[in-house]
Design an enzyme around this catalytic site. Structure first.
Site, PDB file in Angstrom:
ATOM      1  N   LYS A   1      18.363  77.926 -20.415  1.00 17.17           N
ATOM      2  CA  LYS A   1      18.040  77.194 -19.184  1.00 17.17           C
ATOM      3  C   LYS A   1      16.662  77.610 -18.655  1.00 17.17           C
ATOM      4  CE  LYS A   1      22.929  76.683 -17.928  1.00 17.17           C
ATOM      5  NZ  LYS A   1      23.940  76.867 -16.862  1.00 17.17           N
TER       6      LYS A   1
ATOM      7  N   TYR B   1      25.774  66.732 -17.991  1.00 14.08           N
ATOM      8  CA  TYR B   1      26.741  67.372 -17.086  1.00 14.08           C
ATOM      9  C   TYR B   1      27.702  66.358 -16.458  1.00 14.08           C
ATOM     10  CZ  TYR B   1      24.539  72.020 -17.241  1.00 14.08           C
ATOM     11  OH  TYR B   1      24.078  73.261 -17.624  1.00 14.08           O
TER      12      TYR B   1
ATOM     13  N   ASN C   1      22.469  81.219 -14.412  1.00 11.63           N
ATOM     14  CA  ASN C   1      23.220  81.955 -15.447  1.00 11.63           C
ATOM     15  C   ASN C   1      22.647  81.790 -16.856  1.00 11.63           C
ATOM     16  OD1 ASN C   1      24.162  79.409 -16.042  1.00 11.63           O
ATOM     17  ND2 ASN C   1      26.296  79.810 -15.493  1.00 11.63           N
TER      18      ASN C   1
ATOM     19  N   HIS D   1      23.466  77.705 -21.516  1.00 13.57           N
ATOM     20  CA  HIS D   1      24.567  76.738 -21.649  1.00 13.57           C
ATOM     21  C   HIS D   1      25.145  76.828 -23.053  1.00 13.57           C
ATOM     22  CE1 HIS D   1      26.864  72.995 -21.733  1.00 13.57           C
ATOM     23  NE2 HIS D   1      26.369  72.848 -22.954  1.00 13.57           N
TER      24      HIS D   1
ATOM     25  N   GLU E   1      27.452  66.761 -27.290  1.00 11.41           N
ATOM     26  CA  GLU E   1      26.196  67.315 -26.766  1.00 11.41           C
ATOM     27  C   GLU E   1      25.109  67.347 -27.848  1.00 11.41           C
ATOM     28  OE1 GLU E   1      27.401  71.049 -25.008  1.00 11.41           O
ATOM     29  OE2 GLU E   1      28.505  70.023 -23.402  1.00 11.41           O
TER      30      GLU E   1
END
Ligand code: DAT
Ligand code: MG
Length: 151
Positions: free
Chosen positions: A11, A51, A114, A117, A128
């Site tokens: 990310k 998402y 965080n 992913h 995905e």
């Protein structure tokens, strides 16, 4: 050798903090195989789709905005049980619940930062991977180490 694949994404926070190499190193050292990778900045629509399962959540709009405003590193990794094992290596969604030794446990503090992913099932991995990569961007190769990782 298993054909199981997962989609992992570093990310914006991982990229900005200079953690790309550190994170990739863990999956390489484990024995998983990198079969696709690109640095990319995608549109809000693309992240909305990625998402889509979280569309009802209060943090959805902010998450989509954040993830589409900076470059990320998108990857496909392959190996036996890679979907579940990568999730274990990542730790829990909330870094506060992640054990030391996991990526989120070692490198981050807040759920909205965080750093990585990972697909949560083989089914979502396939969806995905199709969303982020063309078939021609995925490299089918055999590492020379393969007989020393798989018996
Ligand atoms: P994961 O990334 O562990 O699969 P998820 O799919 O439930 O977790 O959520 C996707 C991302 O959304 C997550 O990595 C960070 C963000 N997120 C989840 N819960 C959140 C919350 N309560 N507040 C802010 N961001 C959240
Ligand atoms: Mg998820």
């Amino acid at each position: 050798m298993s054909g199981e694949r997962t989609f992992l994404m570093l990310k914006p926070d991982a990229v900005q903090r200079g953690l790309i190499g550190e994170i990739i190193k863990r999956f390489e050292q484990k024995g998983f195989k990198l079969v696709a990778m690109k640095m990319t900045k995608e549109t809000e629509d693309h992240l909305k789709q990625h998402y889509i399962d979280l569309a009802g959540k209060g943090f959805y709009a902010g998450l989509v905005k954040y993830m589409s405003s900076h470059p990320v590193v998108a990857m496909v990794w392959q190996g036996k049980g890679v979907v579940k094992t990568a999730r274990k290596m990542m730790g829990e969604t909330n870094p506060a619940d992640s054990n030391p030794g996991t990526i989120r446990g070692d490198f981050c503090v807040e759920v909205g930062r965080n750093i990585i992913h990972g697909s949560d099932s083989v089914e979502s991995a396939n969806t995905e991977i199709k969303l982020w990569f063309k078939e021609s961007e995925i490299c089918d190769w055999t590492p020379s180490s393969e007989p020393y990782v798989y018996e």
